[in-house]
Design a protein around this motif. Structure first.
Motif, PDB file in Angstrom:
ATOM      1  N   ALA A 266       0.846  -1.202   0.000  1.00 27.48           N
ATOM      2  CA  ALA A 266       0.000   0.000   0.000  1.00 27.48           C
ATOM      3  C   ALA A 266       0.875   1.244   0.000  1.00 27.48           C
ATOM      4  N   GLU A 267       0.521   2.205  -0.813  1.00 29.91           N
ATOM      5  CA  GLU A 267       1.299   3.434  -0.930  1.00 29.91           C
ATOM      6  C   GLU A 267       0.569   4.656  -0.380  1.00 29.91           C
ATOM      7  N   ARG A 268      -0.521   4.433   0.355  1.00 29.93           N
ATOM      8  CA  ARG A 268      -1.272   5.563   0.888  1.00 29.93           C
ATOM      9  C   ARG A 268      -0.404   6.383   1.834  1.00 29.93           C
ATOM     10  N   PRO A 269      -0.541   7.716   1.785  1.00 29.08           N
ATOM     11  CA  PRO A 269       0.215   8.545   2.727  1.00 29.08           C
ATOM     12  C   PRO A 269      -0.208   8.252   4.166  1.00 29.08           C
ATOM     13  N   LEU A 270       0.706   8.477   5.059  1.00 29.83           N
ATOM     14  CA  LEU A 270       0.435   8.234   6.472  1.00 29.83           C
ATOM     15  C   LEU A 270       0.987   9.394   7.271  1.00 29.83           C
ATOM     16  N   PHE A 271       0.180   9.930   8.158  1.00 34.25           N
ATOM     17  CA  PHE A 271       0.638  10.935   9.110  1.00 34.25           C
ATOM     18  C   PHE A 271       0.719  10.245  10.463  1.00 34.25           C
ATOM     19  N   ALA A 272       1.856  10.359  11.111  1.00 34.12           N
ATOM     20  CA  ALA A 272       2.021   9.773  12.437  1.00 34.12           C
ATOM     21  C   ALA A 272       2.622  10.827  13.353  1.00 34.12           C
ATOM     22  N   PHE A 273       2.112  10.896  14.553  1.00 30.51           N
ATOM     23  CA  PHE A 273       2.602  11.813  15.576  1.00 30.51           C
ATOM     24  C   PHE A 273       2.973  10.978  16.785  1.00 30.51           C
ATOM     25  N   LEU A 274       4.191  11.109  17.217  1.00 32.77           N
ATOM     26  CA  LEU A 274       4.681  10.361  18.366  1.00 32.77           C
ATOM     27  C   LEU A 274       5.085  11.369  19.434  1.00 32.77           C
ATOM     28  N   ASN A 275       4.462  11.292  20.579  1.00 37.14           N
ATOM     29  CA  ASN A 275       4.735  12.215  21.667  1.00 37.14           C
ATOM     30  C   ASN A 275       5.425  11.444  22.787  1.00 37.14           C
ATOM     31  N   LEU A 276       6.724  11.638  22.911  1.00 33.77           N
ATOM     32  CA  LEU A 276       7.487  10.969  23.955  1.00 33.77           C
ATOM     33  C   LEU A 276       7.470  11.837  25.206  1.00 33.77           C
ATOM     34  N   MET A 277       7.057  11.283  26.318  1.00 37.04           N
ATOM     35  CA  MET A 277       6.858  12.061  27.535  1.00 37.04           C
ATOM     36  C   MET A 277       7.845  11.728  28.659  1.00 37.04           C
ATOM     37  N   GLY A 278       8.832  10.907  28.382  1.00 35.88           N
ATOM     38  CA  GLY A 278       9.743  10.475  29.434  1.00 35.88           C
ATOM     39  C   GLY A 278      10.518  11.577  30.111  1.00 35.88           C
ATOM     40  N   ALA A 279      10.747  12.684  29.428  1.00 33.74           N
ATOM     41  CA  ALA A 279      11.545  13.755  30.019  1.00 33.74           C
ATOM     42  C   ALA A 279      10.720  14.684  30.901  1.00 33.74           C
ATOM     43  N   HIS A 280       9.477  14.351  31.131  1.00 33.10           N
ATOM     44  CA  HIS A 280       8.638  15.116  32.043  1.00 33.10           C
ATOM     45  C   HIS A 280       8.676  14.468  33.429  1.00 33.10           C
ATOM     46  N   LEU A 281       8.564  15.296  34.442  1.00 25.00           N
ATOM     47  CA  LEU A 281       8.425  14.763  35.784  1.00 25.00           C
ATOM     48  C   LEU A 281       7.120  13.984  35.882  1.00 25.00           C
ATOM     49  N   PRO A 282       7.057  12.942  36.635  1.00 33.39           N
ATOM     50  CA  PRO A 282       8.095  12.374  37.487  1.00 33.39           C
ATOM     51  C   PRO A 282       9.133  11.597  36.674  1.00 33.39           C
ATOM     52  N   TYR A 283      10.360  11.585  37.160  1.00 33.30           N
ATOM     53  CA  TYR A 283      11.442  10.882  36.480  1.00 33.30           C
ATOM     54  C   TYR A 283      11.485   9.437  36.954  1.00 33.30           C
ATOM     55  N   GLN A 284      11.252   8.526  36.011  1.00 30.62           N
ATOM     56  CA  GLN A 284      11.282   7.096  36.295  1.00 30.62           C
ATOM     57  C   GLN A 284      11.933   6.373  35.116  1.00 30.62           C
ATOM     58  N   PRO A 285      13.208   6.652  34.871  1.00 34.80           N
ATOM     59  CA  PRO A 285      13.856   6.047  33.707  1.00 34.80           C
ATOM     60  C   PRO A 285      14.051   4.551  33.880  1.00 34.80           C
ATOM     61  N   PRO A 286      14.199   3.847  32.754  1.00 39.30           N
ATOM     62  CA  PRO A 286      14.534   2.421  32.853  1.00 39.30           C
ATOM     63  C   PRO A 286      15.870   2.258  33.583  1.00 39.30           C
ATOM     64  N   GLN A 287      15.962   1.238  34.401  1.00 37.30           N
ATOM     65  CA  GLN A 287      17.169   1.036  35.210  1.00 37.30           C
ATOM     66  C   GLN A 287      18.420   0.903  34.349  1.00 37.30           C
ATOM     67  N   ASN A 288      18.298   0.249  33.185  1.00 39.69           N
ATOM     68  CA  ASN A 288      19.493   0.077  32.355  1.00 39.69           C
ATOM     69  C   ASN A 288      20.043   1.423  31.874  1.00 39.69           C
ATOM     70  N   MET A 289      19.165   2.393  31.622  1.00 41.75           N
ATOM     71  CA  MET A 289      19.631   3.713  31.204  1.00 41.75           C
ATOM     72  C   MET A 289      20.236   4.475  32.375  1.00 41.75           C
ATOM     73  N   LEU A 290      19.663   4.321  33.542  1.00 37.61           N
ATOM     74  CA  LEU A 290      20.214   4.968  34.729  1.00 37.61           C
ATOM     75  C   LEU A 290      21.603   4.399  35.034  1.00 37.61           C
ATOM     76  N   ASP A 291      21.742   3.084  34.887  1.00 39.39           N
ATOM     77  CA  ASP A 291      23.051   2.455  35.097  1.00 39.39           C
ATOM     78  C   ASP A 291      24.076   2.984  34.092  1.00 39.39           C
ATOM     79  N   LYS A 292      23.638   3.239  32.876  1.00 39.43           N
ATOM     80  CA  LYS A 292      24.537   3.737  31.834  1.00 39.43           C
ATOM     81  C   LYS A 292      24.955   5.187  32.103  1.00 39.43           C
ATOM     82  N   ILE A 293      24.013   6.013  32.521  1.00 38.53           N
ATOM     83  CA  ILE A 293      24.269   7.437  32.746  1.00 38.53           C
ATOM     84  C   ILE A 293      25.002   7.680  34.055  1.00 38.53           C
ATOM     85  N   ALA A 294      24.593   7.001  35.100  1.00 37.56           N
ATOM     86  CA  ALA A 294      25.171   7.205  36.435  1.00 37.56           C
ATOM     87  C   ALA A 294      25.414   5.851  37.093  1.00 37.56           C
TER      88      ALA A 294
END
Length: 177
Positions: free
Chosen positions: A18-46
């Protein structure tokens, strides 16, 4: 997760050629409080904070007190508390970057990136104690208004072009239309 859901939807939308156009909107909210990052990323950063109960207790209490996010803390945060907030925030950003990378890799490998306009923008930054303020309300300091904007569109924009003047993302949707 939202990126996996978007990739699945994209695959179903284009199933069978299918070649129909597609509009997609992705809203990532992880950088908003409260901060609850995945542990593997926290281990990598700190990597050293995994065993620091004081950090986790502080973040748990900070996350739970939404009223504190919009006003200067009393008493002011200590250096280690300030660093803990930055570490958790950076881990949230890293997790979002990883997910965005997954989406871009999928678009590239599927060939869709060649005819897809991709816009990456933030609606605002975050304060982490600068000016004794946290979060993103009630002020317009540089850390809140200086945000990323990246556009990839092979037909409209030359690769690697940079705009050095101030731009507003407020009417981005209308401009693209």
């Amino acid at each position: 997760n939202s990126v996996g859901d978007l990739i699945d939807y994209w695959q179903r939308h284009h199933a069978g050629g299918a070649e129909r156009p597609l509009f997609a909107f992705l809203n990532l909210m992880g950088a908003h409080l409260p901060y609850q990052p995945p542990q593997n990323m926290l281990d990598k950063i700190a990597p050293g904070i995994r065993s620091d109960r004081h950090v986790y207790n502080f973040i748990r209490h900070f996350n739970a007190d939404a009223a504190a996010w919009a006003s200067p803390p009393e008493p002011p945060l200590t250096d280690w508390q300030q660093q803990a907030l930055l570490d958790f925030y950076d881990a949230e950003i890293a997790a979002q970057d990883e997910q965005l990378g997954r989406l871009l890799d999928y678009l590239r490998k599927s060939g869709a990136l060649a005819n897809t306009t991709v816009i990456i923008a933030a609606d605002h930054g975050e304060g982490h104690g600068e000016h004794h303020l946290f979060g993103h309300g009630f002020n317009v300091h540089q850390e809140l208004v200086h945000v990323p904007l990246a556009i990839s569109d092979p037909e409209r924009f030359p690769r690697g072009a940079r705009v050095t003047s101030n731009l507003s993302t407020r009417r981005l949707f209308h401009t693209i239309l």
